[in-house]
Design a protein around this motif. Structure first.
Motif, PDB file in Angstrom:
ATOM      1  N   SER A   1     -18.195  -1.505  17.571  1.00 45.01           N
ATOM      2  CA  SER A   1     -17.171  -1.844  16.583  1.00 45.01           C
ATOM      3  C   SER A   1     -17.116  -0.839  15.429  1.00 45.01           C
ATOM      4  O   SER A   1     -16.110  -0.764  14.714  1.00 45.01           O
ATOM      5  N   ARG A   2     -18.191  -0.038  15.234  1.00 44.80           N
ATOM      6  CA  ARG A   2     -18.239   0.924  14.135  1.00 44.80           C
ATOM      7  C   ARG A   2     -18.363   2.363  14.618  1.00 44.80           C
ATOM      8  O   ARG A   2     -18.411   3.286  13.809  1.00 44.80           O
ATOM      9  N   ALA A   3     -18.398   2.559  15.931  1.00 46.50           N
ATOM     10  CA  ALA A   3     -18.571   3.911  16.477  1.00 46.50           C
ATOM     11  C   ALA A   3     -17.462   4.827  15.973  1.00 46.50           C
ATOM     12  O   ALA A   3     -16.284   4.464  15.954  1.00 46.50           O
ATOM     13  N   GLY A   4     -17.850   6.009  15.556  1.00 46.05           N
ATOM     14  CA  GLY A   4     -16.900   6.983  15.056  1.00 46.05           C
ATOM     15  C   GLY A   4     -16.790   7.045  13.551  1.00 46.05           C
ATOM     16  O   GLY A   4     -16.204   7.992  13.007  1.00 46.05           O
ATOM     17  N   GLU A   5     -17.333   6.053  12.851  1.00 47.43           N
ATOM     18  CA  GLU A   5     -17.333   6.116  11.393  1.00 47.43           C
ATOM     19  C   GLU A   5     -18.228   7.263  10.927  1.00 47.43           C
ATOM     20  O   GLU A   5     -19.201   7.630  11.587  1.00 47.43           O
ATOM     21  N   GLY A   6     -17.904   7.807   9.774  1.00 49.95           N
ATOM     22  CA  GLY A   6     -18.716   8.865   9.198  1.00 49.95           C
ATOM     23  C   GLY A   6     -18.889   8.668   7.705  1.00 49.95           C
ATOM     24  O   GLY A   6     -17.990   8.138   7.031  1.00 49.95           O
ATOM     25  N   TYR A   7     -20.047   9.074   7.183  1.00 52.29           N
ATOM     26  CA  TYR A   7     -20.359   8.929   5.760  1.00 52.29           C
ATOM     27  C   TYR A   7     -20.921  10.249   5.254  1.00 52.29           C
ATOM     28  O   TYR A   7     -21.850  10.806   5.847  1.00 52.29           O
ATOM     29  N   LEU A   8     -20.359  10.740   4.160  1.00 53.55           N
ATOM     30  CA  LEU A   8     -20.788  11.995   3.564  1.00 53.55           C
ATOM     31  C   LEU A   8     -21.140  11.740   2.104  1.00 53.55           C
ATOM     32  O   LEU A   8     -20.355  11.131   1.369  1.00 53.55           O
ATOM     33  N   ILE A   9     -22.335  12.189   1.684  1.00 56.19           N
ATOM     34  CA  ILE A   9     -22.809  11.980   0.320  1.00 56.19           C
ATOM     35  C   ILE A   9     -23.259  13.317  -0.258  1.00 56.19           C
ATOM     36  O   ILE A   9     -24.035  14.045   0.370  1.00 56.19           O
ATOM     37  N   HIS A  10     -22.777  13.633  -1.454  1.00 56.35           N
ATOM     38  CA  HIS A  10     -23.272  14.759  -2.231  1.00 56.35           C
ATOM     39  C   HIS A  10     -23.918  14.201  -3.489  1.00 56.35           C
ATOM     40  O   HIS A  10     -23.243  13.580  -4.319  1.00 56.35           O
ATOM     41  N   ALA A  11     -25.229  14.398  -3.651  1.00 51.52           N
ATOM     42  CA  ALA A  11     -25.942  13.950  -4.848  1.00 51.52           C
ATOM     43  C   ALA A  11     -26.178  15.149  -5.759  1.00 51.52           C
ATOM     44  O   ALA A  11     -26.406  16.272  -5.284  1.00 51.52           O
ATOM     45  N   TYR A  12     -26.135  14.902  -7.079  1.00 50.02           N
ATOM     46  CA  TYR A  12     -26.212  15.976  -8.063  1.00 50.02           C
ATOM     47  C   TYR A  12     -27.343  15.725  -9.052  1.00 50.02           C
ATOM     48  O   TYR A  12     -27.818  14.597  -9.204  1.00 50.02           O
ATOM     49  N   ILE A  13     -27.724  16.778  -9.773  1.00 52.85           N
ATOM     50  CA  ILE A  13     -28.798  16.624 -10.744  1.00 52.85           C
ATOM     51  C   ILE A  13     -28.286  16.178 -12.107  1.00 52.85           C
ATOM     52  O   ILE A  13     -29.082  15.800 -12.972  1.00 52.85           O
ATOM     53  N   ASP A  14     -26.978  16.218 -12.320  1.00 52.86           N
ATOM     54  CA  ASP A  14     -26.468  15.960 -13.668  1.00 52.86           C
ATOM     55  C   ASP A  14     -25.308  14.976 -13.717  1.00 52.86           C
ATOM     56  O   ASP A  14     -24.672  14.820 -14.764  1.00 52.86           O
ATOM     57  N   LYS A  15     -25.001  14.305 -12.606  1.00 51.65           N
ATOM     58  CA  LYS A  15     -23.905  13.333 -12.603  1.00 51.65           C
ATOM     59  C   LYS A  15     -24.050  12.423 -11.394  1.00 51.65           C
ATOM     60  O   LYS A  15     -24.796  12.738 -10.450  1.00 51.65           O
ATOM     61  N   PRO A  16     -23.354  11.286 -11.372  1.00 53.02           N
ATOM     62  CA  PRO A  16     -23.402  10.400 -10.210  1.00 53.02           C
ATOM     63  C   PRO A  16     -22.886  11.095  -8.952  1.00 53.02           C
ATOM     64  O   PRO A  16     -22.118  12.060  -9.020  1.00 53.02           O
ATOM     65  N   GLN A  17     -23.274  10.573  -7.808  1.00 58.55           N
ATOM     66  CA  GLN A  17     -22.967  11.217  -6.549  1.00 58.55           C
ATOM     67  C   GLN A  17     -21.504  11.043  -6.155  1.00 58.55           C
ATOM     68  O   GLN A  17     -20.803  10.151  -6.635  1.00 58.55           O
ATOM     69  N   ASP A  18     -21.031  11.929  -5.270  1.00 57.59           N
ATOM     70  CA  ASP A  18     -19.738  11.795  -4.610  1.00 57.59           C
ATOM     71  C   ASP A  18     -19.979  11.298  -3.191  1.00 57.59           C
ATOM     72  O   ASP A  18     -20.989  11.648  -2.564  1.00 57.59           O
ATOM     73  N   ALA A  19     -19.039  10.493  -2.689  1.00 55.57           N
ATOM     74  CA  ALA A  19     -19.173   9.985  -1.324  1.00 55.57           C
ATOM     75  C   ALA A  19     -17.795   9.889  -0.676  1.00 55.57           C
ATOM     76  O   ALA A  19     -16.789   9.628  -1.350  1.00 55.57           O
TER      77      ALA A  19
END
Length: 458
Positions: free
Chosen positions: A238-256
């Protein structure tokens, strides 16, 4: 749920007095004498080099620097002949409670048959020479910003604060600890049911840690990026094919960003952070519990409580053994206790409390970090009423081909729901590649929205 209370038996070994108890803010670098102790009385990244008083924790002798014959992650246990020294269970809990966390005690009390097998302590974590050199450089110059959590100045692949003076500094030591440049693995997150069955979320996981490149000299070299994570979901169907990308930083909250195969679109996901539940886990698993803790430090104040001798998961080679099958590793209430190895080690204790102007479902967290690697090995999580809610443990093992200890597999117990989730388990996965970034099998180009879309549309 019973509120936890402090006990005189659970004394902490404080390394300094008032200076150690600070909770953040800009601070002075390590003193000249403190920096000079690195590689002598202290290991190159700040652990006590000597054995403890009774010898249960041996002196650090460099860790596992030689690659054993036949080494491949999941195929060799260097300590397979070790036997447990003793086991801790409900019958003898009082005898060992001073070396356990509140969460460990709660698990033993809550679940019939739950035990902790304690083995000889093996200080197996090595430190590469370039990490030692950068750590000494950081000791004199790394600093936090005035807000108490942003990393204002740091050099490359070394520990930022080997002689920490605040809880936030310890958190950054954990976040920037050396674990190699990047890896790829086929991992599974598993959610057992009461009847012994389990739901499996299988994924391809790609992780990159730019600061671990020996050529990096500071945040500008990597665009201020702390880490990049990419997950491709394989199962359930039911979830196959989903993707998650995370960029974490040293000076601000992460992007996803999230890729939804039905829409064939990549969408920015500002809610994929903090205490937002991860899809598919019945509200048992929050985003910032990934890898024990991920994301920005901005919602908590961090108090450095001190250092404690404790029984923690260590050299957990049984959990990555490719001969194991998930059906045998998972019980209805907890992980098969024959697979868990605990050792006495010294840990740093940090208490995180939600700031007055912020919110988080966990009003308080108590973190326990291994002194030899800065890996996060155990977390106790409390609700707004002060009740212990969840307990999470990491599992650490030395990877001599990387020159570091890996803290990969995690187990999380919800004491209210009386259920648990495990993540980053690789025993049945086809690939556990710890040098993928070093050898070019993954690069920075893998962690873009375009690449995420391309992978989803294949």
């Amino acid at each position: 749920m019973t509120k936890t209370t402090s006990s005189p038996r659970r004394a902490l070994i404080c390394i300094t007095l008032a200076a150690v108890l600070g909770s953040g803010g800009a601070r002075a670098a390590a003193t000249e004498a403190e920096a000079a102790a690195l590689g002598k009385n202290l290991t190159p990244i700040g652990a006590e080099a000597a054995a403890n008083k009774d010898g249960a924790i041996p002196a650090w002798s460099g860790g596992m620097t030689q690659v054993p014959a036949g080494w491949k992650p999941g195929h060799l246990d260097p300590f397979k002949d070790d036997k447990p020294l003793f086991s801790i269970d409900a019958a003898n809990l009082d005898k060992y409670a001073d070396k356990l966390s509140a969460g460990q005690i709660a698990l033993i009390k809550a679940y019939k048959g739950y035990r902790m097998d304690v083995y000889p302590s093996r200080r197996s974590c090595p430190v590469p020479d370039f990490v030692a050199a950068q750590t000494k450089k950081n000791a004199a110059a790394a600093k936090l910003g005035a807000d108490g959590w942003q990393l204002e100045q740091v050099f490359g692949a070394g520990v930022p604060f080997p002689v920490p003076k605040s809880g936030a500094e310890v958190m950054w030591n954990y976040k920037l600890r050396y674990t190699g440049l990047g890896r790829r693995a086929q991992i599974s997150a598993l959610m057992p049911e009461k009847d012994g069955s389990y739901v499996e979320n299988k994924q391809w996981a790609y992780e990159m840690y730019p600061f671990n490149d020996p050529k990096v000299t500071g945040p500008a070299d990597v665009g201020g990026v702390e880490s990049k994570l990419l997950y491709d979901v394989l199962t359930p169907p039911s979830r196959a094919g989903e993707g998650y990308l995370i960029h974490a930083y040293i000076d601000k909250p992460q992007d996803a960003w999230i890729y939804f195969p039905g829409q064939r679109r990549v969408r920015r996901s500002p809610t994929f952070a903090y205490d937002n539940p991860i899809a598919g886990f019945d509200n048992l698993y929050f985003v910032d519990q990934i890898n024990m803790f991920t994301g920005a430090l901005d919602r908590y104040d961090y108090k450095l409580v001190g250092k404690k001798e404790m029984y923690v998961p260590y050299n957990s080679y049984k959990l990555i053994n490719k001969k194991q099958k998930f059906k045998d590793m998972l019980g209805p209430e907890y992980v098969n206790r024959d697979l868990m190895r605990y050792e006495p080690h010294r840990v740093w204790v940090v208490e995180a409390t939600v700031k007055a102007d912020k919110r988080h479902s966990f009003a308080k967290r108590v973190f326990h970090f291994d002194e030899d690697s800065w890996a996060l090995l155990q977390v106790d999580m409390y609700d707004a009423k002060g009740n212990l809610w969840r307990v999470q443990e990491g599992s650490l093992w030395a990877a001599p081909d990387v020159g570091a200890c890996m803290a990969y597999e995690t187990q999380m117990y919800d004491l209210v729901a009386r259920r648990y989730v495990v993540d980053n388990w690789t025993a049945e996965g086809e690939v556990l590649d710890l040098t993928a970034a070093k050898d070019g099998r993954i690069t920075a180009a893998n962690f873009t929205q375009d690449e995420m879309r391309r992978r989803g549309e294949r």
